[in-house]
Motif scaffolding. Structure first.
Motif, PDB file in Angstrom:
ATOM      1  N   GLU A 165      24.730 -58.323 -25.739  1.00  0.00           N
ATOM      2  CA  GLU A 165      25.917 -59.086 -25.382  1.00  0.00           C
ATOM      3  C   GLU A 165      26.783 -58.346 -24.370  1.00  0.00           C
ATOM      4  N   MET A 166      26.367 -57.161 -23.969  1.00  0.00           N
ATOM      5  CA  MET A 166      27.075 -56.392 -22.943  1.00  0.00           C
ATOM      6  C   MET A 166      26.045 -55.701 -22.057  1.00  0.00           C
TER       7      MET A 166
ATOM      8  N   LYS B  38      35.482 -59.953 -26.188  1.00  0.00           N
ATOM      9  CA  LYS B  38      34.511 -59.461 -25.220  1.00  0.00           C
ATOM     10  C   LYS B  38      35.026 -59.767 -23.826  1.00  0.00           C
TER      11      LYS B  38
ATOM     12  N   ASP C  60      30.830 -54.369 -19.022  1.00  0.00           N
ATOM     13  CA  ASP C  60      30.867 -55.324 -20.129  1.00  0.00           C
ATOM     14  C   ASP C  60      31.359 -54.601 -21.379  1.00  0.00           C
ATOM     15  N   TYR C  61      32.237 -55.264 -22.126  1.00  0.00           N
ATOM     16  CA  TYR C  61      32.754 -54.621 -23.333  1.00  0.00           C
ATOM     17  C   TYR C  61      32.812 -55.605 -24.495  1.00  0.00           C
ATOM     18  N   GLN C  62      32.848 -55.051 -25.689  1.00  0.00           N
ATOM     19  CA  GLN C  62      33.148 -55.792 -26.908  1.00  0.00           C
ATOM     20  C   GLN C  62      34.255 -55.050 -27.643  1.00  0.00           C
ATOM     21  N   GLN C  63      35.079 -55.804 -28.337  1.00  0.00           N
ATOM     22  CA  GLN C  63      36.170 -55.226 -29.124  1.00  0.00           C
ATOM     23  C   GLN C  63      36.110 -55.791 -30.530  1.00  0.00           C
TER      24      GLN C  63
ATOM     25  N   GLY D  69      28.873 -53.817 -32.806  1.00  0.00           N
ATOM     26  CA  GLY D  69      28.570 -54.617 -31.622  1.00  0.00           C
ATOM     27  C   GLY D  69      27.095 -54.901 -31.459  1.00  0.00           C
TER      28      GLY D  69
END
Length: 449
Positions: free
Chosen positions: A54-55, A100, A60-63, A50
């Motif tokens: 961007e978070m 995201k 805020d999350y990213q996957q 990640g």
């Protein structure tokens, strides 16, 4: 010409022994071998997944997916980041499918079990209907080891792994001076490629293919873009290897010698780059081998006042040369003084003859910089907000040089299935390809525990 005199101020990397590997075709086609790789190697190494900027806010999350696994990275209330396997412990449903987003809690779409951002179960339907008692407060999501460096989020599925800093070794020291954590993404293209992930990583672990695959086809713009400013000869290239399988290749850059025309004048785009740094290309007519030092001196003099404050952290070689790294197992980057070319290959969850390939570009944002950023897919406005594009190979261009690489890969993947292919016959400059496969075997054998 000996490149060592140009990079003599660089510390040596630890010496490594390459044993040699035959690299049989089944390694690219066998589902059984891919399963061994995943169980014994992918789950034991640090993986770049990640990006912190961007978070930026809590929730805020990213996957991202790695083979059959999916990992969620989420910003906590205290500003830290945690990573979890993307799976609900009720009936195995994935909690999120978007790459995201932002959440107060992770709510399972199947039965509405809700998990806090810290990974604790805090709501279930019909909590009084569980013979073993209310599961809230008892169950937690399975956490994945997570660290940050250079603005990126790295995870390791092995809870007993060494630290990220120890794993990266000399790469950590090389990168920390650039302030990459402050750089912005200007290109984000990903494709599903019909090849095993190692076909891509083999390619980026050698430069032997450059003069064939990236040979100019006749168009002046192509000739100038590929060859101006970089000496691609292995005889003038420095190769280094680290303890955990990461490699470094340094090619002389800012250097008109290999591409100067018959009149002795400096070609594009190097001529424009020189002018941007108040160096007159005409002063180097007939002496193209001197442009490298001239550009280094100009960047050393003007860099800080133009907002490139990190130039003071870099040695002269880093101000001009092409630093190409391959980080074991699946990440490659060309690191320029003002560009981070991000290349990553992730295994397909079920098919060893497919992979997900990312081609991204990051650049700094100094106050006095050109309005457009040079990327591998052309010029991009510096203020542009870039959306991530995912497509099947061939549906869009990935950028000139990457398209050229991708044009070769599918036929190689097919060749790996031929009964005539008995294994690789490697040149010395391809030793990093051999070492990639040696380390994969070491992980499968348990030698890297």
């Amino acid at each position: 010409m000996d490149s060592s005199k140009f990079t003599q101020d660089l510390p040596d990397w630890p010496k490594q022994t390459v044993r040699g590997h035959t690299i049989e075709g089944y390694r690219y086609t066998s589902k059984a071998f891919a399963d061994q790789e995943f169980d014994h190697m992918w789950t034991k190494v640090w993986l770049l997944l990640g990006r912190e900027d961007e978070m930026p806010k809590p929730g805020d999350y990213q996957q991202e997916e790695v083979g059959p696994e999916s990992i969620i990275m989420v910003r906590q209330d205290d500003g830290s980041i945690k990573a979890f396997y993307n799976v609900c412990h009720h009936r195995g449903q994935r909690l999120v499918s978007a790459p995201k987003g932002k959440v107060r809690r992770f709510v399972c779409p199947y039965h509405s079990w809700a998990w806090t951002r810290e990974g604790v179960l805090d709501f279930v339907q019909d909590a009084d209907d569980f013979p073993q008692g209310n599961p809230c407060g008892k169950l937690t999501l399975t956490e994945v080891k997570c660290e940050s460096f250079a603005g990126f989020i790295w995870v390791n599925m092995d809870p007993e792994s060494i630290s990220l800093k120890d794993y990266l070794g000399p790469v950590w020291d090389d990168w920390k001076g650039y302030n990459i954590q402050n750089w912005k993404r200007y290109l984000a293209k990903s494709t599903v490629a019909p090849v095993n992930w190692k076909v891509i990583m083999d390619n980026f672990n050698e430069s032997y293919h450059v003069n064939t695959v990236h040979k100019p086809k006749g168009a002046n713009v192509e000739k100038l873009r590929i060859h101006s400013g970089v000496d691609t000869s292995y005889k003038t290239t420095r190769f280094d290897m680290s303890d955990y399988g990461h490699n470094r290749m340094i090619m002389l850059g800012g250097y008109a010698g290999p591409a100067i025309n018959k009149e002795g004048t400096v070609g594009e785009p190097l001529a424009t780059i020189l002018r941007e740094w108040e160096v007159d290309p005409a002063d180097y007519t007939g002496r193209g081998e001197d442009t490298r030092e001239g550009l280094q001196a100009a960047r050393r003099k003007l860099g800080t006042e133009r907002g490139y404050d990190y130039f003071d952290n870099l040695n002269n070689s880093q101000l001009t040369d092409a630093y190409h790294y391959t980080l074991f197992p699946n990440f490659a980057v060309s690191l320029w003084v003002d560009g981070f070319h991000f290349l990553r290959a992730r295994p397909h969850p079920t098919d060893p003859e497919q992979c997900i390939f990312d081609n991204w570009w990051y650049s700094p944002q100094p106050e006095e910089a050109p309005d457009q950023v040079r990327t591998t897919a052309g010029l991009v406005d510096r203020e542009a907000e870039v959306e991530h594009e995912l497509f099947n190979m061939g549906e869009q261009s990935m950028g000139l040089t990457i398209d050229q690489d991708l044009s070769i890969f599918p036929a190689q993947q097919k060749g790996m299935r031929s009964r005539a292919y008995k294994g690789a016959y490697l040149a010395g400059q391809e030793s990093r390809v051999s070492r990639l496969h040696e380390l994969i075997d070491d992980y499968i054998a348990g030698a890297n525990k």
